[in-house]
Design a protein around this motif. Structure first.
Motif, PDB file in Angstrom:
ATOM      1  N   MET A   1       0.853  -1.191   0.000  1.00  0.00           N
ATOM      2  CA  MET A   1       0.000   0.000   0.000  1.00  0.00           C
ATOM      3  C   MET A   1       0.888   1.239   0.000  1.00  0.00           C
ATOM      4  N   LEU A   2       0.481   2.203  -0.842  1.00  0.00           N
ATOM      5  CA  LEU A   2       1.250   3.441  -0.960  1.00  0.00           C
ATOM      6  C   LEU A   2       0.683   4.475   0.002  1.00  0.00           C
ATOM      7  N   THR A   3       1.543   5.014   0.874  1.00  0.00           N
ATOM      8  CA  THR A   3       1.097   5.992   1.866  1.00  0.00           C
ATOM      9  C   THR A   3       1.865   7.285   1.647  1.00  0.00           C
ATOM     10  N   LEU A   4       1.134   8.401   1.548  1.00  0.00           N
ATOM     11  CA  LEU A   4       1.744   9.705   1.352  1.00  0.00           C
ATOM     12  C   LEU A   4       1.580  10.523   2.632  1.00  0.00           C
ATOM     13  N   ALA A   5       2.663  11.084   3.140  1.00  0.00           N
ATOM     14  CA  ALA A   5       2.594  11.914   4.344  1.00  0.00           C
ATOM     15  C   ALA A   5       3.660  12.984   4.254  1.00  0.00           C
ATOM     16  N   VAL A   6       3.417  14.121   4.872  1.00  0.00           N
ATOM     17  CA  VAL A   6       4.374  15.229   4.894  1.00  0.00           C
ATOM     18  C   VAL A   6       4.805  15.445   6.333  1.00  0.00           C
ATOM     19  N   TRP A   7       6.090  15.327   6.581  1.00  0.00           N
ATOM     20  CA  TRP A   7       6.628  15.455   7.927  1.00  0.00           C
ATOM     21  C   TRP A   7       7.696  16.551   7.950  1.00  0.00           C
ATOM     22  N   GLY A   8       8.033  16.949   9.163  1.00  0.00           N
ATOM     23  CA  GLY A   8       9.184  17.830   9.386  1.00  0.00           C
ATOM     24  C   GLY A   8       8.948  19.249   8.915  1.00  0.00           C
ATOM     25  N   GLY A   9      10.031  20.069   8.952  1.00  0.00           N
ATOM     26  CA  GLY A   9       9.963  21.451   8.528  1.00  0.00           C
ATOM     27  C   GLY A   9       9.480  22.348   9.653  1.00  0.00           C
ATOM     28  N   GLY A  10       9.678  23.635   9.496  1.00  0.00           N
ATOM     29  CA  GLY A  10       9.147  24.614  10.445  1.00  0.00           C
ATOM     30  C   GLY A  10       9.766  24.543  11.820  1.00  0.00           C
ATOM     31  N   GLY A  11      10.881  23.876  11.989  1.00  0.00           N
ATOM     32  CA  GLY A  11      11.602  23.856  13.253  1.00  0.00           C
ATOM     33  C   GLY A  11      10.982  22.995  14.308  1.00  0.00           C
ATOM     34  N   GLY A  12       9.762  22.409  14.039  1.00  0.00           N
ATOM     35  CA  GLY A  12       9.098  21.694  15.110  1.00  0.00           C
ATOM     36  C   GLY A  12       9.231  20.204  15.014  1.00  0.00           C
ATOM     37  N   GLY A  13       9.195  19.651  13.849  1.00  0.00           N
ATOM     38  CA  GLY A  13       9.214  18.199  13.698  1.00  0.00           C
ATOM     39  C   GLY A  13       7.835  17.602  13.769  1.00  0.00           C
ATOM     40  N   SER A  14       6.809  18.428  14.018  1.00  0.00           N
ATOM     41  CA  SER A  14       5.440  17.912  14.063  1.00  0.00           C
ATOM     42  C   SER A  14       4.911  17.740  12.647  1.00  0.00           C
ATOM     43  N   ARG A  15       3.822  16.975  12.532  1.00  0.00           N
ATOM     44  CA  ARG A  15       3.245  16.691  11.211  1.00  0.00           C
ATOM     45  C   ARG A  15       2.561  17.933  10.649  1.00  0.00           C
ATOM     46  N   LYS A  16       2.779  18.210   9.366  1.00  0.00           N
ATOM     47  CA  LYS A  16       2.158  19.347   8.697  1.00  0.00           C
ATOM     48  C   LYS A  16       0.771  18.914   8.211  1.00  0.00           C
ATOM     49  N   ARG A  17      -0.299  19.477   8.779  1.00  0.00           N
ATOM     50  CA  ARG A  17      -1.652  19.057   8.455  1.00  0.00           C
ATOM     51  C   ARG A  17      -2.284  19.890   7.341  1.00  0.00           C
ATOM     52  N   SER A  18      -1.778  21.066   7.055  1.00  0.00           N
ATOM     53  CA  SER A  18      -2.362  21.919   6.032  1.00  0.00           C
ATOM     54  C   SER A  18      -2.135  21.326   4.634  1.00  0.00           C
ATOM     55  N   LYS A  19      -3.156  21.427   3.763  1.00  0.00           N
ATOM     56  CA  LYS A  19      -3.032  20.930   2.390  1.00  0.00           C
ATOM     57  C   LYS A  19      -2.047  21.757   1.570  1.00  0.00           C
ATOM     58  N   ALA A  20      -1.713  22.953   2.067  1.00  0.00           N
ATOM     59  CA  ALA A  20      -0.765  23.810   1.349  1.00  0.00           C
ATOM     60  C   ALA A  20       0.609  23.163   1.258  1.00  0.00           C
ATOM     61  N   TRP A  21       0.945  22.287   2.225  1.00  0.00           N
ATOM     62  CA  TRP A  21       2.270  21.663   2.216  1.00  0.00           C
ATOM     63  C   TRP A  21       2.438  20.671   1.065  1.00  0.00           C
ATOM     64  N   MET A  22       1.335  20.315   0.364  1.00  0.00           N
ATOM     65  CA  MET A  22       1.463  19.461  -0.817  1.00  0.00           C
ATOM     66  C   MET A  22       2.105  20.210  -1.975  1.00  0.00           C
ATOM     67  N   HIS A  23       2.183  21.554  -1.858  1.00  0.00           N
ATOM     68  CA  HIS A  23       2.676  22.377  -2.954  1.00  0.00           C
ATOM     69  C   HIS A  23       3.946  23.152  -2.576  1.00  0.00           C
ATOM     70  N   PHE A  24       4.476  22.915  -1.375  1.00  0.00           N
ATOM     71  CA  PHE A  24       5.674  23.627  -0.930  1.00  0.00           C
ATOM     72  C   PHE A  24       6.668  22.647  -0.314  1.00  0.00           C
ATOM     73  N   THR A  25       7.952  23.031  -0.376  1.00  0.00           N
ATOM     74  CA  THR A  25       9.018  22.230   0.216  1.00  0.00           C
ATOM     75  C   THR A  25       9.793  23.098   1.198  1.00  0.00           C
ATOM     76  N   VAL A  26       9.891  22.655   2.441  1.00  0.00           N
ATOM     77  CA  VAL A  26      10.606  23.413   3.474  1.00  0.00           C
ATOM     78  C   VAL A  26      12.105  23.356   3.201  1.00  0.00           C
ATOM     79  N   GLN A  27      12.754  24.502   3.309  1.00  0.00           N
ATOM     80  CA  GLN A  27      14.196  24.556   3.093  1.00  0.00           C
ATOM     81  C   GLN A  27      14.925  23.814   4.211  1.00  0.00           C
ATOM     82  N   LYS A  28      15.906  23.032   3.830  1.00  0.00           N
ATOM     83  CA  LYS A  28      16.645  22.270   4.824  1.00  0.00           C
ATOM     84  C   LYS A  28      17.496  23.168   5.718  1.00  0.00           C
ATOM     85  N   ASP A  29      18.087  24.214   5.123  1.00  0.00           N
ATOM     86  CA  ASP A  29      18.947  25.101   5.899  1.00  0.00           C
ATOM     87  C   ASP A  29      18.147  26.099   6.722  1.00  0.00           C
ATOM     88  N   ASP A  30      16.943  26.432   6.269  1.00  0.00           N
ATOM     89  CA  ASP A  30      16.125  27.443   6.970  1.00  0.00           C
ATOM     90  C   ASP A  30      14.697  26.924   7.080  1.00  0.00           C
TER      91      ASP A  30
END
Length: 541
Positions: A1-30
């Motif tokens: 089964m294929l599972t899609l999830a967006v994790w990390g970013g934003g300094g917190g490490g918590s799961r990103k629940r907003s649908k906007a994160w499907m269209h953006f990539t958090v910078q690794k350095d910032d």
């Protein structure tokens, strides 16, 4: 089964629940900034200050985000047509896409759960990300809505046009002992195209004639159909009671000619009587096919035998439906090509002959044994029988057409059957070929039961032939009638058809003409005046 999830970013490490994160990539350095997946824009996404509001606002104006192009903007796309690929404007409309998806489910006979299949949803996510695939429950409601809309449009057409329709109906019992009835309406639209619509498929109380008649009456009222030309049924005795009920119910129908016997069904009955004579070769071949197709191992061995015997055929053996004689013809026609393969199979499988000799009933005294594999004489019978039945096979396909009018050819088809059976029953055949003469004689007896007395046939069969432009050839119609039924009966049929055609013409003049009622009444009455009847006689003299 294929599972899609967006994790990390934003300094917190918590799961990103907003649908906007499907269209953006958090910078690794910032982690407080994210890059748009479609353009080079960098936006702040710090949870304490910006959050995802800036990301959502950017998606609305991003010119490279194909998933959120303005719904009013058209695009150019290729459209496949008879003239080739055309470049046409296209606009995404959610409602139309959902309706097209619902129609696909219906047309392709797909289950409702297809809408929830993981693979299909993955495909749509790539092909059209804007389309939200509905659930099977939603899909069911969409299909019902389409059905109700189509039904309303068709009902409006019947009511407003007051279209005269021809009906065909049949009933049968399911394995659960429930009785069903199907009702089909045939009509010719304003563009002179034949239309066929299955308007009902319903449960009925039983197969009694009055029950069927009451169901038909209720359905016609529901659809607003008032003008009925004919009702085509099979030879079941209950249909006679049904037609009698409908003659009393339909006030706008020409009740004398309301009932029409199904020509294809009668041909099936005629040929089935002939098949009873040739039951032994047919049953042995059918048993051999059943044995070979009983398991994948046997079928694979048979395919090897086909290669060894060098049989050239794109198809393979198939079993028939015993109640449909044309499927029996296809079975025999196909099996005859594999005669050498069956002989080769008998050498390869020792159980073949043993099992077939046990299959079937015990032979009665003075009757051939139906058991065992096909014999050499069986294949001889099949080859000759195939040529004989090919005429009936082509005729069945012809009269069963639904995309073209067939009534105008019924009389000619009936005459052809009469000629063929007469030729075979009177033909002197030597030796074992006498079986074909017996078959033709038995088939001719069944033919006489339904088409032997033209007085019992629907007059529309003769009127439709009169209206066929091909019968305008000199004496064609007259000769066809007299050759089929004899000179005395033929002349009587010509006279009655003449009078009925003039009467029918008068009724149409009254409906669509511009003359006064008194003139129409005199024109509608059959007259002995030769000039009045010349309109009809000119069709076949």
């Amino acid at each position: 089964m294929l599972t899609l999830a967006v994790w990390g970013g934003g300094g917190g490490g918590s799961r990103k629940r907003s649908k906007a994160w499907m269209h953006f990539t958090v910078q690794k350095d910032d982690p407080d900034h994210a890059n748009c997946n479609y353009c080079d824009a960098v936006l702040g996404c710090k949870s304490a200050s910006a959050g995802t509001a800036s990301l959502v606002n950017h998606l609305k104006i991003c010119q490279k985000n194909h998933a959120h192009i303005c719904s009013t903007q058209s695009e150019l796309t290729y459209q496949v047509s008879e003239d080739g690929n055309l470049v046409v404007p296209w606009q995404y409309i959610e409602k139309e896409v959902r309706e097209a998806f619902a129609r696909m489910i219906v047309i392709d006979l797909l289950p409702f759960i297809f809408a929830e299949k993981e693979g299909f949803r993955l495909f749509m996510a790539k092909a059209c990300p804007r389309f939200t695939v509905p659930s099977r429950t939603t899909m069911y409601r969409d299909i019902i809505a389409i059905y109700e809309a189509e039904k309303a449009m068709l009902r409006k057409y019947f009511i407003e046009s007051r279209q005269t329709v021809c009906l065909t109906t049949d009933t049968w019992t399911s394995k659960r002992q429930q009785s069903y009835m199907v009702l089909t309406a045939h009509s010719i639209d304003s563009g002179w195209k034949l239309r066929k619509k299955i308007i009902n498929f319903v449960l009925v109380d039983g197969h009694k004639g009055d029950d069927i008649g009451k169901s038909l009456e209720k359905l016609l009222i529901e659809w607003g159909i008032e003008r009925v030309c004919t009702i085509t049924v099979d030879n079941a005795s209950s249909n006679d009671t049904c037609l009698a009920y409908m003659k009393r119910s339909l006030t706008n129908a020409r009740s004398r000619y309301l009932g029409m016997r199904c020509v294809a069904h009668i041909i099936n009955l005629v040929v089935q009587d002939g098949l009873k004579i040739m039951c032994h070769p047919r049953n042995r071949i059918r048993s051999a096919i059943k044995f070979v197709r009983a398991s994948p191992t046997r079928l694979d061995l048979f395919k090897k035998c086909v290669q060894l015997s060098k049989v050239v055929s794109k198809g393979l053996i198939n079993i028939d439906v015993v109640t449909r004689w044309n499927s029996t013809f296809i079975m025999l026609e196909t099996a005859e090509k594999f005669e050498r393969a069956f002989e080769q199979y008998a050498l390869q499988d020792p159980n073949y002959k043993t099992e077939l000799e046990k299959t079937g009933p015990e032979p009665k005294p003075d009757t051939p044994d139906q058991r065992g594999p096909p014999t050499q004489s069986d294949w001889v019978y099949v080859r000759e029988f195939k040529q004989f039945l090919q005429h009936f096979y082509l005729l069945t396909n012809k009269v069963s057409g639904t995309k073209y009018v067939t009534a105008n050819t019924f009389l000619e088809d009936i005459a052809d059957v009469h000629f063929m059976l007469g030729e075979w029953s009177d033909h002197v055949i030597c030796g074992d070929g006498e079986i074909f003469k017996c078959m033709a004689t038995k088939m001719k007896t069944k033919y006489e039961k339904y088409w032997g007395d033209p007085e019992k046939m629907n007059k529309y069969i003769f009127i439709a032939a009169i209206l066929d432009p091909r019968t305008k050839e000199s004496h064609f119609f007259k000769d066809m009638i007299e050759d089929t039924y004899g000179s005395i009966i033929g002349k009587r049929i010509l006279t009655s058809s003449d009078n009925e055609f003039v009467s029918l013409f008068g009724e149409y003049r009254e409906l669509y003409g511009t003359n006064t009622p008194r003139e129409l009444a005199s024109q509608a009455r059959p007259s002995a005046n030769a000039s009045e009847n010349s309109l009809v006689r000119s069709r076949y003299n």
